[in-house]
Design an enzyme around this catalytic site. Structure first.
Site, mmCIF file in Angstrom:
data_model
loop_
_atom_site.group_PDB
_atom_site.id
_atom_site.type_symbol
_atom_site.label_atom_id
_atom_site.label_comp_id
_atom_site.label_asym_id
_atom_site.label_seq_id
_atom_site.Cartn_x
_atom_site.Cartn_y
_atom_site.Cartn_z
ATOM 1 N N GLU A 22 -30.292 -2.812 -16.151
ATOM 2 C CA GLU A 22 -28.792 -2.744 -15.766
ATOM 3 C C GLU A 22 -27.624 -4.110 -16.428
ATOM 4 O O GLU A 22 -26.740 -3.625 -17.006
ATOM 5 C CB GLU A 22 -29.305 -2.721 -14.313
ATOM 6 C CG GLU A 22 -29.594 -2.470 -13.338
ATOM 7 C CD GLU A 22 -28.958 -0.334 -13.762
ATOM 8 O OE1 GLU A 22 -27.760 -0.364 -13.796
ATOM 9 O OE2 GLU A 22 -29.541 0.200 -13.740
ATOM 10 N N TRP A 44 -38.538 1.087 -21.936
ATOM 11 C CA TRP A 44 -38.481 1.205 -20.786
ATOM 12 C C TRP A 44 -37.467 1.437 -20.651
ATOM 13 O O TRP A 44 -36.579 0.349 -21.306
ATOM 14 C CB TRP A 44 -39.110 0.356 -19.556
ATOM 15 C CG TRP A 44 -38.493 0.697 -18.203
ATOM 16 C CD1 TRP A 44 -39.055 1.929 -17.642
ATOM 17 C CD2 TRP A 44 -37.248 -0.059 -17.438
ATOM 18 N NE1 TRP A 44 -38.274 2.251 -15.818
ATOM 19 C CE2 TRP A 44 -37.631 1.021 -16.189
ATOM 20 C CE3 TRP A 44 -36.884 -0.527 -17.515
ATOM 21 C CZ2 TRP A 44 -36.441 0.806 -15.397
ATOM 22 C CZ3 TRP A 44 -35.377 -1.332 -17.120
ATOM 23 C CH2 TRP A 44 -35.275 -0.356 -15.568
ATOM 24 N N PRO A 228 7.537 -7.021 5.298
ATOM 25 C CA PRO A 228 8.243 -7.592 6.550
ATOM 26 C C PRO A 228 8.105 -8.646 6.929
ATOM 27 O O PRO A 228 8.759 -9.910 7.382
ATOM 28 C CB PRO A 228 7.610 -7.159 7.582
ATOM 29 C CG PRO A 228 6.145 -6.828 6.685
ATOM 30 C CD PRO A 228 6.557 -6.220 4.997
ATOM 31 N N ASP A 251 18.549 -10.749 1.517
ATOM 32 C CA ASP A 251 19.514 -10.368 3.258
ATOM 33 C C ASP A 251 19.287 -11.743 3.881
ATOM 34 O O ASP A 251 18.080 -12.078 3.398
ATOM 35 C CB ASP A 251 20.112 -9.358 3.326
ATOM 36 C CG ASP A 251 19.019 -8.542 3.966
ATOM 37 O OD1 ASP A 251 17.263 -9.096 4.233
ATOM 38 O OD2 ASP A 251 18.399 -6.736 3.656
ATOM 39 N N LYS A 273 23.139 -9.977 7.540
ATOM 40 C CA LYS A 273 23.866 -10.081 8.614
ATOM 41 C C LYS A 273 22.831 -10.020 9.774
ATOM 42 O O LYS A 273 21.718 -10.166 10.098
ATOM 43 C CB LYS A 273 24.024 -8.424 8.344
ATOM 44 C CG LYS A 273 24.991 -7.730 7.769
ATOM 45 C CD LYS A 273 24.934 -6.223 7.109
ATOM 46 C CE LYS A 273 25.772 -5.706 6.387
ATOM 47 N NZ LYS A 273 24.773 -5.789 4.702
ATOM 48 N N GLY A 305 11.578 -5.761 4.087
ATOM 49 C CA GLY A 305 11.576 -4.551 4.869
ATOM 50 C C GLY A 305 11.322 -3.245 3.428
ATOM 51 O O GLY A 305 10.627 -3.883 2.574
ATOM 52 N N ILE A 309 14.238 2.661 4.667
ATOM 53 C CA ILE A 309 14.235 3.087 5.917
ATOM 54 C C ILE A 309 15.039 1.878 6.861
ATOM 55 O O ILE A 309 15.060 0.519 7.030
ATOM 56 C CB ILE A 309 13.092 2.262 6.261
ATOM 57 C CG1 ILE A 309 12.139 3.777 5.878
ATOM 58 C CG2 ILE A 309 12.300 2.992 7.627
ATOM 59 C CD1 ILE A 309 10.163 3.584 6.088
ATOM 60 N N ALA A 335 8.976 -2.346 8.152
ATOM 61 C CA ALA A 335 9.308 -3.603 9.266
ATOM 62 C C ALA A 335 8.585 -2.445 10.873
ATOM 63 O O ALA A 335 7.275 -3.440 11.027
ATOM 64 C CB ALA A 335 9.629 -3.401 9.472
ATOM 65 N N MET A 386 16.022 -3.137 15.542
ATOM 66 C CA MET A 386 17.743 -3.293 16.269
ATOM 67 C C MET A 386 17.676 -3.305 16.980
ATOM 68 O O MET A 386 18.813 -3.088 17.853
ATOM 69 C CB MET A 386 18.229 -3.348 14.438
ATOM 70 C CG MET A 386 18.457 -3.800 13.550
ATOM 71 S SD MET A 386 19.470 -2.801 12.690
ATOM 72 C CE MET A 386 18.944 -1.055 12.052
ATOM 73 N N ALA A 415 7.554 -10.566 12.292
ATOM 74 C CA ALA A 415 6.160 -9.634 12.253
ATOM 75 C C ALA A 415 5.443 -10.084 11.052
ATOM 76 O O ALA A 415 6.153 -10.659 10.152
ATOM 77 C CB ALA A 415 6.335 -8.489 11.785
#
Length: 466
Positions: A22, A44, A228, A251, A273, A305, A309, A335, A386, A415
């Site tokens: 091997e 062998w 997240p 953000d 925001k 996230g 989405i 998230a 949210m 999270a």
């Protein structure tokens, strides 16, 4: 430097491999990545070596013990037997003939050593510890494997294809170096990595003309999902783009730990925001991205996230298209999946939920305008983004539309981060739970019987309250 690093042209090399276990198989597999001719001598033969020999015309397999004449007409010899006397003998006669010989796992009997390799042919990275720290070398290789794109070989092929063209267009070695740095580190390189060679070639032609005229090339925007919060959940591509951005627009949901991974000298623009406090209106953010790219900057729009989405990525792209700005989108762990995984709440489960809905719980005029009857289904999981401020309305509306008041619900704050906190209860009790009142956005809401699994499947060390 005890060992001189060198890459040998394997097209005209005949290698002798003594041994067929091997360990020998691993050397054989490495040799088979080259065009070298391979002769294996062993009384062998392991199943692995036999399979390799049967599958490749490069290999000649000789089923007998080693004989001294086996080294004739060989330029490189690997010895991988468990007989120390045989190993020493082969080393001695090979050394006397000034042949390259490597006795596996016996550094004193090696006239050369095989490095640890990161193979992205034609790009190859070879590393060595001189045989003194193989585990450390393996660790370093793992780190490199994680940060070097698997398809970086495409950049190697692309560079080879256009090397002469750039050389003809730019006479100065320095100019060519700067130009290639711009190409490989910019949107042309990204197009190549995405397999879009035609677009990359067209961009290179334009860039070459612009470079000769002293014009700054056009910029590009990358909408990057930052996940997240846990920086370990970033994709390799997200990290690569963050580290070569000229401008980063981020953000409020991008964690400080992730922001630390951005290129040090990049300009960072905060456009976060919060509830009832929009630092910059969305329309201005859209225009800002276009403006920075048109100025020739590589712009990373870093979003918590996933950009598509509840990330308003589509709106930003529409503005970029209107301005003729090139863009790419890098997905991130959203998230919902991050919060569910780190809270030990599978969003789908054969015994609980066969479908899941992601929806917004954002309040507008003190109400949440959703199709509530459609949300109340059997064997289903609901995830509200949210929704913390409108939690009581969410619970009341679900019960009003037929969901049992005893339905389990979980709130996940922060999270995937060290300050993650999970509060569980039912639709009837969660809003009045004192621990709920202490939660702050961003907090995700999960509704469904899958929440019952949290008690046994929770693995993360975040704070838990029930």
């Amino acid at each position: 430097m005890k060992y001189f690093p060198i890459f040998v042209d394997a097209q005209h090399i005949h290698c002798l491999l003594v041994g067929a276990g091997e360990v020998a198989a691993r050397k054989c597999e490495l040799l088979l990545k080259t065009p070298a001719k391979i002769t294996i001598v062993s009384p062998w033969v392991s199943d692995t070596v036999q399979r390799l020999a049967d599958a490749s015309e490069q290999i000649t397999l000789i089923n007998r013990k080693f004989e001294d004449d086996d080294i004739n007409d060989k330029q490189m010899i690997f010895v991988a037997t468990d007989d120390e006397v045989v190993n020493k003998h082969i080393h001695d006669i090979a050394h006397a003939r000034k042949l390259l010989v490597n006795v596996v796992d016996n550094t004193p009997l090696c006239k050369f050593i095989t490095p640890s390799i990161v193979d992205r042919s034609p790009i190859i990275i070879a590393m060595s510890s001189g045989g003194v720290a193989p585990v450390l070398l393996r660790y370093i290789r793992q780190k490199l494997e994680s940060v070097i794109p698997a398809n970086i070989k495409l950049l190697g092929n692309f560079s080879e294809k256009f090397r002469n063209k750039v050389k003809e267009g730019l006479s100065s070695v320095t100019d060519r170096r700067y130009f290639w740095e711009e190409v490989l580190d910019g949107d042309i390189g990204e197009s190549v990595l995405q397999g879009n060679n035609d677009l990359a070639a067209a961009k290179l032609d334009k860039a070459l003309i612009a470079y000769k005229n002293g014009d700054k090339p056009a910029g590009q925007v990358y909408l990057v999902g930052a996940g997240p919060g846990d920086p370990d959940l970033l994709t390799f591509r997200a990290l690569r783009l963050m580290q070569k951005a000229d401008v980063v627009v981020y953000d409020r949901l991008v964690s400080p730990e992730i922001l630390e991974l951005v290129r040090r000298d990049a300009e960072k623009i905060y456009v976060g925001k919060a509830k009832s406090n929009h630092t910059i209106p969305q329309e201005e953010i859209n225009e800002l991205l276009a403006k920075e790219a048109l100025a020739g900057n590589r712009v990373v729009r870093l979003k918590g996230g996933d950009p598509f989405i509840f990330g308003r990525g589509g709106e930003e792209i529409e503005t970029l298209i209107d301005h003729g700005v090139d863009f790419q989108v890098v997905p991130g762990i959203t998230a919902a999946t991050g919060a569910a995984s780190y809270a030990g709440i599978p969003l789908t489960h054969r015994d609980h939920a066969q479908s899941v809905t992601f929806t917004t719980g954002h309040l507008r005029d003190n109400t949440i305008n959703l199709n509530w009857p459609a949300l109340v289904q059997q064997n289903h999981t609901l995830v509200f983004y949210m929704g913390l401020t409108g939690l009581r309305i969410i619970c009341d509306k679900l019960v009003e539309n037929g969901m049992p008041s005893t339905m389990p619900i979980a709130l996940v704050q922060g999270a995937t981060r060290n300050n993650q906190k999970v509060v569980t209860g039912t639709l009837a009790t969660i809003a009045d739970n004192p621990d709920t009142l202490a939660l702050k956005p961003p907090t995700l809401i999960i509704v469904g019987t899958v929440v019952e699994l949290h008690a046994t499947l929770n693995w993360f060390t975040g704070k838990v309250s029930q």
